[in-house]
Design a protein around this motif. Structure first.
Motif, PDB file in Angstrom:
ATOM      1  N   SER A   1     -33.456  26.331   6.059  1.00  0.00           N
ATOM      2  CA  SER A   1     -33.923  27.313   7.056  1.00  0.00           C
ATOM      3  C   SER A   1     -35.202  26.879   7.751  1.00  0.00           C
ATOM      4  O   SER A   1     -35.287  26.918   8.987  1.00  0.00           O
ATOM      5  N   PRO A   2     -36.256  26.437   7.028  1.00  0.00           N
ATOM      6  CA  PRO A   2     -37.458  25.987   7.720  1.00  0.00           C
ATOM      7  C   PRO A   2     -37.216  24.835   8.692  1.00  0.00           C
ATOM      8  O   PRO A   2     -37.909  24.724   9.709  1.00  0.00           O
ATOM      9  N   LEU A   3     -36.242  23.968   8.375  1.00  0.00           N
ATOM     10  CA  LEU A   3     -35.950  22.821   9.240  1.00  0.00           C
ATOM     11  C   LEU A   3     -34.847  23.112  10.256  1.00  0.00           C
ATOM     12  O   LEU A   3     -34.441  22.218  10.993  1.00  0.00           O
ATOM     13  N   LYS A   4     -34.379  24.376  10.276  1.00  0.00           N
ATOM     14  CA  LYS A   4     -33.310  24.788  11.200  1.00  0.00           C
ATOM     15  C   LYS A   4     -32.058  23.928  11.025  1.00  0.00           C
ATOM     16  O   LYS A   4     -31.381  23.550  11.983  1.00  0.00           O
ATOM     17  N   MET A   5     -31.737  23.656   9.754  1.00  0.00           N
ATOM     18  CA  MET A   5     -30.538  22.885   9.406  1.00  0.00           C
ATOM     19  C   MET A   5     -29.409  23.874   9.129  1.00  0.00           C
ATOM     20  O   MET A   5     -29.066  24.160   7.984  1.00  0.00           O
ATOM     21  N   GLU A   6     -28.805  24.385  10.189  1.00  0.00           N
ATOM     22  CA  GLU A   6     -27.803  25.441  10.063  1.00  0.00           C
ATOM     23  C   GLU A   6     -26.444  24.936   9.610  1.00  0.00           C
ATOM     24  O   GLU A   6     -25.556  25.728   9.282  1.00  0.00           O
ATOM     25  N   GLU A   7     -26.273  23.611   9.582  1.00  0.00           N
ATOM     26  CA  GLU A   7     -25.000  23.011   9.157  1.00  0.00           C
ATOM     27  C   GLU A   7     -25.110  22.393   7.771  1.00  0.00           C
ATOM     28  O   GLU A   7     -24.258  21.585   7.385  1.00  0.00           O
ATOM     29  N   THR A   8     -26.143  22.764   7.026  1.00  0.00           N
ATOM     30  CA  THR A   8     -26.375  22.206   5.700  1.00  0.00           C
ATOM     31  C   THR A   8     -26.274  23.316   4.669  1.00  0.00           C
ATOM     32  O   THR A   8     -27.178  24.142   4.522  1.00  0.00           O
TER      33      THR A   8
ATOM     34  N   LEU B   1     -30.755  14.227  10.423  1.00  0.00           N
ATOM     35  CA  LEU B   1     -31.880  13.639  11.155  1.00  0.00           C
ATOM     36  C   LEU B   1     -33.068  14.586  11.198  1.00  0.00           C
ATOM     37  O   LEU B   1     -34.223  14.146  11.215  1.00  0.00           O
ATOM     38  N   LYS B   2     -32.813  15.888  11.216  1.00  0.00           N
ATOM     39  CA  LYS B   2     -33.916  16.847  11.099  1.00  0.00           C
ATOM     40  C   LYS B   2     -34.616  16.673   9.755  1.00  0.00           C
ATOM     41  O   LYS B   2     -35.850  16.728   9.659  1.00  0.00           O
ATOM     42  N   PHE B   3     -33.827  16.456   8.724  1.00  0.00           N
ATOM     43  CA  PHE B   3     -34.360  16.245   7.377  1.00  0.00           C
ATOM     44  C   PHE B   3     -35.188  14.965   7.313  1.00  0.00           C
ATOM     45  O   PHE B   3     -36.308  14.953   6.781  1.00  0.00           O
ATOM     46  N   LEU B   4     -34.665  13.862   7.865  1.00  0.00           N
ATOM     47  CA  LEU B   4     -35.391  12.601   7.840  1.00  0.00           C
ATOM     48  C   LEU B   4     -36.643  12.657   8.715  1.00  0.00           C
ATOM     49  O   LEU B   4     -37.676  12.079   8.374  1.00  0.00           O
ATOM     50  N   SER B   5     -36.549  13.340   9.849  1.00  0.00           N
ATOM     51  CA  SER B   5     -37.713  13.497  10.726  1.00  0.00           C
ATOM     52  C   SER B   5     -38.855  14.184   9.991  1.00  0.00           C
ATOM     53  O   SER B   5     -40.023  13.789  10.105  1.00  0.00           O
ATOM     54  N   ALA B   6     -38.519  15.209   9.205  1.00  0.00           N
ATOM     55  CA  ALA B   6     -39.544  15.911   8.432  1.00  0.00           C
ATOM     56  C   ALA B   6     -40.120  15.006   7.349  1.00  0.00           C
ATOM     57  O   ALA B   6     -41.333  15.005   7.090  1.00  0.00           O
TER      58      ALA B   6
ATOM     59  N   GLY C   1     -42.587  12.709   8.829  1.00  0.00           N
ATOM     60  CA  GLY C   1     -43.735  13.338   9.478  1.00  0.00           C
ATOM     61  C   GLY C   1     -43.626  13.367  10.980  1.00  0.00           C
ATOM     62  O   GLY C   1     -44.600  13.699  11.673  1.00  0.00           O
ATOM     63  N   LEU C   2     -42.454  13.020  11.504  1.00  0.00           N
ATOM     64  CA  LEU C   2     -42.251  13.109  12.953  1.00  0.00           C
ATOM     65  C   LEU C   2     -42.190  14.568  13.387  1.00  0.00           C
ATOM     66  O   LEU C   2     -42.527  14.910  14.516  1.00  0.00           O
ATOM     67  N   THR C   3     -41.724  15.414  12.491  1.00  0.00           N
ATOM     68  CA  THR C   3     -41.724  16.856  12.702  1.00  0.00           C
ATOM     69  C   THR C   3     -42.701  17.463  11.709  1.00  0.00           C
ATOM     70  O   THR C   3     -42.574  17.240  10.500  1.00  0.00           O
TER      71      THR C   3
ATOM     72  N   MET D   1     -42.568  16.939   0.421  1.00  0.00           N
ATOM     73  CA  MET D   1     -41.793  15.734   0.695  1.00  0.00           C
ATOM     74  C   MET D   1     -42.585  14.482   0.345  1.00  0.00           C
ATOM     75  O   MET D   1     -42.059  13.547  -0.266  1.00  0.00           O
ATOM     76  N   ASP D   2     -43.866  14.449   0.727  1.00  0.00           N
ATOM     77  CA  ASP D   2     -44.701  13.294   0.406  1.00  0.00           C
ATOM     78  C   ASP D   2     -44.778  13.072  -1.104  1.00  0.00           C
ATOM     79  O   ASP D   2     -44.797  11.921  -1.569  1.00  0.00           O
ATOM     80  N   MET D   3     -44.809  14.147  -1.872  1.00  0.00           N
ATOM     81  CA  MET D   3     -44.856  14.007  -3.324  1.00  0.00           C
ATOM     82  C   MET D   3     -43.614  13.294  -3.848  1.00  0.00           C
ATOM     83  O   MET D   3     -43.693  12.484  -4.777  1.00  0.00           O
ATOM     84  N   THR D   4     -42.458  13.583  -3.254  1.00  0.00           N
ATOM     85  CA  THR D   4     -41.222  12.961  -3.736  1.00  0.00           C
ATOM     86  C   THR D   4     -41.166  11.476  -3.422  1.00  0.00           C
ATOM     87  O   THR D   4     -40.421  10.737  -4.064  1.00  0.00           O
TER      88      THR D   4
END
Length: 455
Positions: free
Chosen positions: A211-218, A262-267, A270-272, A280-283
């Motif tokens: 939801s925060p990344l607007k990934m409506e197809e996930t 790609l929304k996930f990878l962008s986040a 740090g592009l988004t 994410m940085d912790m992982t």
């Protein structure tokens, strides 16, 4: 998640264009396109969907159809992403760590029902961190995993079965001693994170990531739009069932699209800018280098590349393979999805790291001519296992193979002793000593099986 394997033999489950690391290409390199088109032409992959992201934005490159008679795939086509789910689970873990509700070094036993006893060897306890970085000492899969339907093997595996196995398991190594890739550990981790929030794994993932990344197809459970856009899974050219993974959801249950990934990878890059950035940085932080020289973070695997560290994960279910990775130094991310059990990891790695080679893909037109007398010398039966053999026959200049209980397949010569199949990723090499054919070796799915000529 890797494809469930039967106990039967493995065989037939059977630039030139240069672009900057900082610029999204308008097209793929010609040699990459040629490789993809051969895979689709050969029937190895019904479709391959690729997404590339950098600071210029996303680009999508789509090949093939959702099924033989289906529609052309595009960036909203839905695929199972399998074990890439594990990095979603790692982010959910990092969020709870940052929220102060748990610690990476905290034993997990107290978060489970009192009747469940986490197995240990020695004094160290299994922690949240070791579940996520594959050093918990838990095996890849529980031994009480006995699916009623091998086509959808995880659907009937219950939480009670997982608890029973964990409580009775006797580890063979100490916690943290060695890397052992474990679907069980990751599924258990997702289960505990879910218990800790009183939400299902899917609800937790959607609330905190999708939801925060607007990934409506996930999602895990298909909605109608996802059903309409689903690429049908295939194994060896045959349509197969989707996998449902309720108990071990955190190990491999998510479905998604290249648009969402790609929304996930962008986040992650740090592009988004999102609220998920710190988690994410912790992982991405390296926890150990025990995976055959490869480093491991929380969920992610990390390998050196020409343009920087490739942070990546792949996935596989009964009819799908997936790859997602990124390089922070170049600011580039790549996702590759296919509705086939034939791996596409090499495409993803190559697009992120030019030093990583594409695998050789041969079509019928690549076959060379071999004298008929040599082909005739290969005719016979080769035993790969008790009661399982491959019969080699010849019709003119065409060699055929047929395994016990299987359909006949064409074999195409690469040279006088090496032959390849086109519908599945497999090769057969004949061993000849002093003009006598002694055996053949089958190369498939990273395995080698030798069959002695018995007649």
């Amino acid at each position: 998640m890797r494809r469930f394997k039967h106990l039967s033999p493995v065989i037939f489950l059977f630039l030139w264009f240069v672009f900057s690391s900082y610029q999204t290409p308008d097209t793929l390199p010609k040699h990459v396109i040629d490789s993809i088109e051969k895979r689709i032409e050969n029937g190895i992959n019904p479709s391959i969907a690729i997404g590339i992201i950098d600071k210029k934005g996303p680009k999508f490159f789509n090949f093939g159809k959702t099924s033989k008679e289906g529609q052309l795939v595009e960036e909203h086509t839905i695929y199972e992403i399998g074990s890439i789910t594990k990095v979603f689970t790692a982010i959910l873990l990092a969020q709870q760590v940052m929220g102060g509700t748990i610690s990476l070094d905290e034993p997990v036993n107290s978060y489970l029902p009192s009747e469940v006893v986490m197995p240990v060897k020695g004094s160290d306890k299994i922690t949240f961190g070791t579940l996520s970085d594959h050093t918990s000492g838990l095996p890849r899969m529980p031994n009480n995993f006995t699916p009623a339907n091998p086509g959808n093997p995880y659907v009937d595996y219950k939480v009670e079965q997982m608890y029973s196995f964990i409580s009775s398991y006797e580890p063979t190594r100490k916690v943290g001693a060695k890397y052992e890739y474990s679907n069980l550990a990751q599924g258990l981790l997702g289960h505990i994170l879910s218990l800790n929030t009183d939400l299902s794994y899917e609800a937790l993932m959607i609330r905190n990531i999708a939801s925060p990344l607007k990934m409506e197809e996930t999602k895990i459970v298909f909605d109608q739009n996802m059903k309409n856009n689903l690429a049908i899974g295939h194994s060896n050219g045959v349509e197969v069932e989707n996998w449902d993974i309720p108990t071990l959801a955190g190990a491999g249950a998510i479905r998604s699209s290249t648009s969402d990934m790609l929304k996930f990878l962008s986040a992650n890059l740090g592009l988004t800018e999102t609220s998920l950035r710190s988690a994410m940085d912790m992982t991405h932080q390296v926890r150990h280098d025990k995976a055959g020289g490869m480093r491991v973070g929380l969920g992610w695997h990390i390998k050196k590349g020409a343009n920087g560290d490739v942070i990546w994960h792949n996935g596989g279910t009964g009819g799908y393979r997936a790859f997602a990775g990124f390089v922070k130094e170049s600011g580039k991310g790549v996702v590759v999805l296919t509705n086939s059990t034939a791996s596409i990891d090499d495409i993803g790695f190559h697009l992120l790291d030019p030093d990583s080679e594409l695998k050789e893909v041969l079509s019928k037109s690549d076959a060379v001519q071999v004298p008929e007398e040599i082909l005739e010398s290969y005719v016979g039966s080769y035993e790969l296992a008790p009661n399982f053999s491959i019969a080699i026959t010849r019709e003119g200049t065409q060699l055929y193979g047929q395994a016990t209980g299987q359909s006949r397949f064409e074999m195409f010569p690469k040279n006088n002793t090496e032959f390849y199949l086109v519908a599945v990723e497999a090769q057969i090499t004949f061993q000849v000593q002093k003009d006598v054919v002694e055996s053949l070796t089958l190369f498939q799915n990273g395995q080698e099986v030798v069959g002695k000529k018995i007649e």
